[in-house]
Design a protein around this motif. Structure first.
Motif, short mmCIF file in Angstrom:
data_model
loop_
_atom_site.label_atom_id
_atom_site.label_comp_id
_atom_site.label_asym_id
_atom_site.label_seq_id
_atom_site.Cartn_x
_atom_site.Cartn_y
_atom_site.Cartn_z
N UNK A 79 -82.62 -17.72 50.20
CA UNK A 79 -83.74 -16.95 49.66
C UNK A 79 -83.30 -15.87 48.68
N UNK A 80 -82.01 -15.82 48.34
CA UNK A 80 -81.51 -14.84 47.39
C UNK A 80 -81.29 -13.46 47.99
N UNK A 81 -81.35 -13.35 49.31
CA UNK A 81 -81.17 -12.06 49.98
C UNK A 81 -80.29 -12.28 51.21
N UNK A 82 -79.33 -11.39 51.42
CA UNK A 82 -78.54 -11.41 52.64
C UNK A 82 -79.25 -10.53 53.66
N UNK A 83 -79.86 -11.17 54.63
CA UNK A 83 -80.60 -10.44 55.66
C UNK A 83 -79.65 -9.96 56.74
N UNK A 84 -80.14 -9.11 57.61
CA UNK A 84 -79.32 -8.60 58.70
C UNK A 84 -78.96 -9.73 59.67
N UNK A 85 -79.84 -10.71 59.79
CA UNK A 85 -79.54 -11.85 60.65
C UNK A 85 -78.33 -12.62 60.12
N UNK A 86 -78.29 -12.85 58.82
CA UNK A 86 -77.17 -13.60 58.23
C UNK A 86 -75.87 -12.82 58.37
N UNK A 87 -75.91 -11.51 58.19
CA UNK A 87 -74.70 -10.71 58.36
C UNK A 87 -74.21 -10.77 59.81
N UNK A 88 -75.12 -10.69 60.74
CA UNK A 88 -74.72 -10.76 62.15
C UNK A 88 -74.16 -12.13 62.50
N UNK A 89 -74.71 -13.18 61.89
CA UNK A 89 -74.24 -14.54 62.14
C UNK A 89 -72.76 -14.69 61.79
N UNK A 90 -72.35 -14.17 60.65
CA UNK A 90 -70.95 -14.28 60.25
C UNK A 90 -70.05 -13.28 60.99
N UNK A 91 -70.59 -12.13 61.34
CA UNK A 91 -69.77 -11.12 62.02
C UNK A 91 -69.49 -11.49 63.48
N UNK A 92 -70.34 -12.31 64.07
CA UNK A 92 -70.12 -12.72 65.46
C UNK A 92 -68.78 -13.41 65.62
N UNK A 93 -68.43 -14.30 64.72
CA UNK A 93 -67.15 -15.00 64.82
C UNK A 93 -65.99 -14.04 64.61
N UNK A 94 -66.16 -13.08 63.71
CA UNK A 94 -65.12 -12.08 63.52
C UNK A 94 -64.87 -11.31 64.82
N UNK A 95 -65.92 -10.95 65.52
CA UNK A 95 -65.77 -10.23 66.80
C UNK A 95 -65.04 -11.09 67.82
N UNK A 96 -65.39 -12.36 67.90
CA UNK A 96 -64.74 -13.26 68.86
C UNK A 96 -63.25 -13.37 68.57
N UNK A 97 -62.89 -13.46 67.31
CA UNK A 97 -61.48 -13.59 66.96
C UNK A 97 -60.72 -12.29 67.21
N UNK A 98 -61.35 -11.15 66.97
CA UNK A 98 -60.69 -9.88 67.25
C UNK A 98 -60.51 -9.68 68.76
N UNK A 99 -61.50 -10.07 69.55
CA UNK A 99 -61.36 -9.95 71.00
C UNK A 99 -60.25 -10.85 71.51
#
Length: 529
Positions: free
Chosen positions: A368-388
């Motif tokens: 939709x041409x916009x990075x929503x907060x949902x999309x940011x959280x979707x990608x950051x979830x994997x970052x959190x899992x890898x850091x943990x």
């Protein structure tokens, strides 16, 4: 009073008065229209100059039975008296601004004289370089000129055929960008596709003094050409259309860089597009991932790049077709070498405008041409899992989101657009935060004042890609030198696999020859089928 219809059309003053009456109104009452029309006619008659003796006077205007005071009429004659058709000078020249001072016949005469110095007045592609200079063009325009004049069919170009072609080009195309596209594009096409660049770049490979060592390794010609073409489209084709227009050529530095090839013998000094060292780094990185050496890599192969620094979710988005072309990725889940060139440059230089668009397309899951907060959280979830998994306590998403919004400062709260990321000049930190764990941790440990200094520095420093390519090239050459010393004294064996990059990496060393099956000797054109 009856008014002829033609008088309304021919009298500019009357038309202007009526336009003034209707200006700003949705409608005009008939009574008001009649009164204003009569008042205007009386004013016109009173202001009319006296007739010469002997000429009949016009009939007096009929006055209403109860004369009413004339309503004040604004003086608009200065505006309305302008001619109806204004002669606006032409301002759009898609084929370049014509130069009225240029003498085309003189140029054509010099071309005919140059052909007279060639045997039988037939120029091959090497002698075409002299003709290109007479035409006032860079040396490496010679291959497009040769093909445009029909030299590909006969092996030579006659004076008559070239002069006829060049005369037509001078009459219809008036700047370098328009001429270049006319020479290189297919007939009746006004843009350049990827395969259109192959003859030009093959001539560069065959004749440039900085690439003479590649004569012993013809199997790598197509790979170098593919790399250069992808870099051209990565930088020049800002519309992502797959077709380069004359406007995009004008806005880029491609023609200036192409002209530099004539002056610079060391092609590695020209880091834009043509650097052999940059090609070598890209191909070596691809070779490390392409374990079966079929010139395609899978999603699992790409995830191994840089010790799995990129998240699986962003790699899935790459293979979804968000930033790739062709049916190979969607049908077979494989990435070609051409697409890998785009990935590598985008991964290592996230400040580049094309890179910012590349990763925005990947993160914009719903398109939709916009990075929503949902999309940011979707990608950051994997970052959190890898850091943990690494024993690192991740920052809560809400806190990280506040940091990112302060970093980007979007125009609309809670909605990050491509314009916001380009304007903030911190897109590389933003992207690494959501899908590149290694670089994200590096940013976290870096001095924030140093980051701000990088943003404020507008000097002509090398790009992130230039720095990466230079460092990687030195590392790869050092590794190959050590390996060559280790294997010294052993005989070289023939192989049925594509030759490895180590066989042609060091431009100063002797290139080893390797037998290569025909099916692996070339990349598939310059793009996937």
């Amino acid at each position: 009073m009856m008014i002829k219809e033609t008088s309304l059309r021919r009298d500019p003053d009357l038309r202007g008065e009526l336009a003034f009456l209707a200006r700003g109104c949705d409608f005009v009452l008939p009574s008001r229209f009649k009164k204003r029309l009569k008042s205007f006619q009386q004013t016109q008659i009173q202001n009319k100059p006296e007739k010469k003796p002997g000429t009949p006077l016009p009939p007096p205007a009929t006055s209403p039975s109860s004369p009413q005071p004339l309503s004040p009429v604004p003086h608009v004659n200065n505006v309305v008296n302008a001619p109806l058709s204004i002669n606006i000078p032409r301002f759009y020249f898609p084929e370049g601004l014509p130069d009225t001072c240029s003498n085309h016949e003189q140029t054509l005469s010099r071309i005919e004289t140059a052909f007279m110095d060639i045997e039988d007045q037939k120029a091959d592609i090497y002698e075409m370089g002299k003709i290109a200079k007479v035409c006032g063009c860079p040396l490496y325009w010679k291959a497009p000129m040769f093909r445009a004049a029909g030299g590909e069919k006969t092996g030579f170009v006659t004076s008559q055929s070239f002069v006829a072609m060049w005369r037509k080009l001078l009459n219809n195309h008036h700047d370098d960008a328009s001429k270049f596209i006319c020479l290189l594009a297919k007939p009746n096409c006004s843009s350049l596709e990827q395969e259109d660049f192959i003859p030009l770049l093959q001539d560069v490979v065959d004749t440039h003094p900085g690439l003479t060592f590649l004569k012993d390794a013809p199997e790598f010609h197509s790979r170098y050409i593919t790399t250069v073409i992808q870099r051209i489209f990565y930088t020049v084709n800002r519309s992502w259309s797959g077709k380069i227009t004359s406007t995009e050529i004008r806005k880029s530095n491609f023609l200036q860089t192409l002209a530099l090839l004539e002056e610079e013998e060391d092609i590695n000094q020209i880091t834009d597009y043509f650097s052999y060292e940059h090609f070598y780094v890209i191909y070596c990185k691809f070779w490390e991932l392409d374990t079966d050496h079929d010139l395609y890599i899978s999603q699992a192969d790409l995830s191994r790049y840089n010790d799995q620094a990129s998240s699986n979710r962003i790699i899935e988005r790459i293979f979804s077709g968000a930033v790739t072309r062709g049916k190979t990725i969607q049908k077979e889940g494989r990435m070609s070498y051409a697409d890998f060139v785009w990935f590598l440059i985008s991964e290592e230089d996230k400040r580049n405008p094309t890179s910012i668009e590349y990763w925005f397309r990947c993160m914009d899951v719903d398109g939709d041409g916009i990075l929503s907060m949902y999309e940011l959280e979707y990608f950051y979830e994997e970052q959190c899992e890898r850091m943990e998994a690494m024993g690192i306590e991740p920052l809560p998403f809400h806190d990280l989101l506040c940091q990112m919004l302060d970093l980007v400062k979007p125009a609309v709260d809670g909605k990050i657009t491509l314009r916001d990321l380009k304007r903030c000049r911190m897109a590389h930190i933003f992207y690494d935060t959501f899908f590149n764990l290694e670089k994200y941790l590096d940013h976290e440990q870096r001095d924030p004042f140093a980051v701000q200094k990088d943003v404020e520095n507008d000097g002509p420093e090398p790009s992130d890609w230039d720095r990466f390519a230079a460092e990687e090239y030195e590392t790869l050459v050092a590794e190959e030198s050590a390996q060559a010393q280790f294997q010294e004294g052993f005989e070289d064996y023939e192989t049925d696999e594509p030759a490895s990059p180590s066989e042609f990496g060091n431009k100063g060393s002797k290139i080893l020859s390797a037998s290569l099956p025909e099916k692996c000797g070339k990349l598939q054109s310059v793009d996937e089928e």
